[in-house]
Design a protein around this motif. Sequence first.
Motif, PDB file in Angstrom:
ATOM      1  N   THR A 313       0.866  -1.192   0.000  1.00 17.04           N
ATOM      2  CA  THR A 313       0.000   0.000   0.000  1.00 17.04           C
ATOM      3  C   THR A 313       0.897   1.236   0.000  1.00 17.04           C
ATOM      4  OG1 THR A 313      -0.129  -0.162   2.399  1.00 17.04           O
ATOM      5  CG2 THR A 313      -1.903  -1.187   1.156  1.00 17.04           C
ATOM      6  N   TYR A 314       1.402   1.529  -1.184  1.00 10.96           N
ATOM      7  CA  TYR A 314       2.431   2.570  -1.301  1.00 10.96           C
ATOM      8  C   TYR A 314       1.815   3.967  -1.326  1.00 10.96           C
ATOM      9  CZ  TYR A 314       7.429   3.098  -2.276  1.00 10.96           C
ATOM     10  OH  TYR A 314       8.782   3.355  -2.183  1.00 10.96           O
ATOM     11  N   SER A 315       0.687   4.094  -1.993  1.00 10.12           N
ATOM     12  CA  SER A 315       0.052   5.428  -2.076  1.00 10.12           C
ATOM     13  C   SER A 315      -1.015   5.562  -0.988  1.00 10.12           C
ATOM     14  CB  SER A 315      -0.613   5.591  -3.444  1.00 10.12           C
ATOM     15  OG  SER A 315      -1.676   4.657  -3.538  1.00 10.12           O
ATOM     16  N   ASN A 316      -1.429   6.787  -0.752  1.00 15.25           N
ATOM     17  CA  ASN A 316      -2.496   7.001   0.223  1.00 15.25           C
ATOM     18  C   ASN A 316      -3.775   6.275  -0.196  1.00 15.25           C
ATOM     19  OD1 ASN A 316      -0.817   8.518   1.729  1.00 15.25           O
ATOM     20  ND2 ASN A 316      -1.868  10.482   1.429  1.00 15.25           N
ATOM     21  N   THR A 317      -4.087   6.373  -1.501  1.00 16.58           N
ATOM     22  CA  THR A 317      -5.320   5.732  -1.989  1.00 16.58           C
ATOM     23  C   THR A 317      -5.276   4.233  -1.700  1.00 16.58           C
ATOM     24  OG1 THR A 317      -5.227   7.338  -3.752  1.00 16.58           O
ATOM     25  CG2 THR A 317      -6.806   5.536  -4.024  1.00 16.58           C
ATOM     26  N   SER A 318      -4.128   3.620  -1.957  1.00 18.68           N
ATOM     27  CA  SER A 318      -4.063   2.168  -1.747  1.00 18.68           C
ATOM     28  C   SER A 318      -4.161   1.826  -0.258  1.00 18.68           C
ATOM     29  CB  SER A 318      -2.776   1.588  -2.350  1.00 18.68           C
ATOM     30  OG  SER A 318      -1.646   2.055  -1.639  1.00 18.68           O
ATOM     31  N   LYS A 319      -3.677   2.700   0.588  1.00 22.72           N
ATOM     32  CA  LYS A 319      -3.805   2.442   2.043  1.00 22.72           C
ATOM     33  C   LYS A 319      -5.289   2.437   2.412  1.00 22.72           C
ATOM     34  CE  LYS A 319       0.664   4.440   3.504  1.00 22.72           C
ATOM     35  NZ  LYS A 319       1.273   4.652   2.175  1.00 22.72           N
ATOM     36  N   THR A 320      -6.048   3.316   1.770  1.00 22.63           N
ATOM     37  CA  THR A 320      -7.479   3.406   2.046  1.00 22.63           C
ATOM     38  C   THR A 320      -8.222   2.205   1.462  1.00 22.63           C
ATOM     39  OG1 THR A 320      -7.287   5.782   1.988  1.00 22.63           O
ATOM     40  CG2 THR A 320      -9.490   4.905   1.767  1.00 22.63           C
ATOM     41  N   ILE A 321      -7.861   1.873   0.201  1.00 21.09           N
ATOM     42  CA  ILE A 321      -8.607   0.790  -0.468  1.00 21.09           C
ATOM     43  C   ILE A 321      -8.312  -0.571   0.174  1.00 21.09           C
ATOM     44  CG2 ILE A 321      -8.885  -0.493  -2.635  1.00 21.09           C
ATOM     45  CD1 ILE A 321      -8.444   2.145  -4.120  1.00 21.09           C
ATOM     46  N   PHE A 322      -7.022  -0.879   0.351  1.00 15.17           N
ATOM     47  CA  PHE A 322      -6.677  -2.245   0.770  1.00 15.17           C
ATOM     48  C   PHE A 322      -6.588  -2.425   2.289  1.00 15.17           C
ATOM     49  CE2 PHE A 322      -4.855  -1.834  -3.538  1.00 15.17           C
ATOM     50  CZ  PHE A 322      -5.608  -2.821  -4.152  1.00 15.17           C
ATOM     51  N   ALA A 323      -6.133  -1.358   2.989  1.00 15.92           N
ATOM     52  CA  ALA A 323      -5.984  -1.506   4.439  1.00 15.92           C
ATOM     53  C   ALA A 323      -7.057  -0.715   5.194  1.00 15.92           C
ATOM     54  CB  ALA A 323      -4.589  -1.065   4.873  1.00 15.92           C
ATOM     55  N   HIS A 324      -8.014  -0.174   4.447  1.00 20.62           N
ATOM     56  CA  HIS A 324      -9.145   0.548   5.044  1.00 20.62           C
ATOM     57  C   HIS A 324      -8.716   1.652   5.997  1.00 20.62           C
ATOM     58  CE1 HIS A 324     -11.559  -2.432   3.111  1.00 20.62           C
ATOM     59  NE2 HIS A 324     -10.932  -3.395   3.756  1.00 20.62           N
ATOM     60  N   VAL A 325      -7.634   2.342   5.644  1.00 21.34           N
ATOM     61  CA  VAL A 325      -7.192   3.451   6.489  1.00 21.34           C
ATOM     62  C   VAL A 325      -8.136   4.636   6.239  1.00 21.34           C
ATOM     63  CG1 VAL A 325      -5.305   5.071   6.968  1.00 21.34           C
ATOM     64  CG2 VAL A 325      -4.805   2.674   6.424  1.00 21.34           C
ATOM     65  N   ASP A 326      -8.633   5.203   7.317  1.00 19.30           N
ATOM     66  CA  ASP A 326      -9.541   6.344   7.213  1.00 19.30           C
ATOM     67  C   ASP A 326      -8.775   7.544   6.614  1.00 19.30           C
ATOM     68  OD1 ASP A 326     -11.157   8.519   7.651  1.00 19.30           O
ATOM     69  OD2 ASP A 326     -11.678   7.963   9.727  1.00 19.30           O
TER      70      ASP A 326
END
Length: 425
Positions: A313-326
């Motif tokens: 999850t390198y980008s912010n978007t991917s952190k949100t999509i895959f790791a459900h980061v708010d």
Amino acid sequence: MNIELINTGTELLLGSTLNTHQQWIGQQLAALGLELARQVAVPDTADAIQDAVRDAMGRADFILTTGGLGPTSDDVTREKIAELLGLRLCREARIEAGIQRFFEERRRSMPAQVLIQAQVPEGAQVLENAHGTAPGLAIPLPPKPGSTLKAPRLLVMLPGPPRELRPMFTQHVLPLLRQLAPSQDQYARRILRTTGVGESVIAEKIEPALRDGLQAGLEIGYCAHTGAVDVRLIARGPQAHAILAQAETTVREFMGEAIYGENDDRLEAQVVQLLTAARQTVALAESCTGGFITHRLTNIPGASAVVLAGAVTYSNTSKTIFAHVDPAILQSFGAVSPETATAMAEGIRRALQADYGIGVTGIAGPSGGTEQKPVGTVYIALAQADGTKVHSSINRYERESFKAITSQQALDLIRRALLASRPRP
Ligand code: ATP
């Protein structure tokens, strides 16, 4: 027993071939309780080879040369060593027949010059080469004054290609060494692998407690790797095993859980083994390590039963999509923050319904650092049922070492959590 290794080959000195013989042979000897006393690499010239052998003969009980036994003009080891020792070279019909057969079986025409490999210095033992045409040679050397060896000292020549040398070493050289070497029960060695503690700290902790062993001849060595230090204990003589056992107990007492294994054990293997034993699982959201922790875990057989996912999850978007980061967490605290690492670990754990979640975020550099969060800043979060803990450090290394160290810290974090959650015996 003094064993010396002479690697011949101009390519070794030009840096075009890495001298893997030195490492491999060193490892084989160490497993037998033997050590190389000296190693030298020399070019394929008559003078260099003869000088190296002459020099080694003044000290060594066993000299091993590698390379230069082939048929080309730069293969001069056999001829020049025979010349140095004043030994005539005689053609051996049995070897010639073997070389001819080698070419016939492969339906290749045989250049006449390959028969030079059938030349044997008088008095030499021929060591068969199952993977090539140049046999090895073992030549007895005149005894050293005062030698207590069980058999005559030897000079052994092996060919250069690793696929020929390695089986020949195992098949022929090890038995020759065993004839000469002191018995195995006079030698004991153990490598204890640690992580999370620097080598000078380890030395400070254990050496005062090992004073008795050191006085009895115990040898301690430290070998620092990326994010790990190996402590090597060696004892010799009639009390070798008792001295080593005592020393190992002491080191284990002082280093405790910093020791993750012995000899060739790997940290990631211990994590997989502990997860397997506990029937637990892990899922990872990796940013700055780019999947390297998952890569290490999935190198271990059996990982598929315990590693559920590794998301890069390198980008912010991917952190949100895959790791459900708010997104609000990313906005408020930044992508490199304990809060984001925590959200990544908890999010990926929840998404995969894993027992453990790991979230890693940091600044690998060389740019991107700030005064508050300098290059090398890293946050590793480990989420489990009873909460999440975050490890932070500043790993200021170039990018690959940064990944290696950070992966080591993450694996150690989960390893220690798994150890702590084991049922008490
Ligand atoms: P050949 O019949 O192939 O010529 P040789 O005994 O003459 O065998 P060399 O010519 O010295 O051996 O080396 C052959 C090849 O073996 C080299 O090109 C190199 O790839 C490999 N080699 C030689 N020495 C080493 C070494 N110390 N470490 C790793 N590889 C080596």
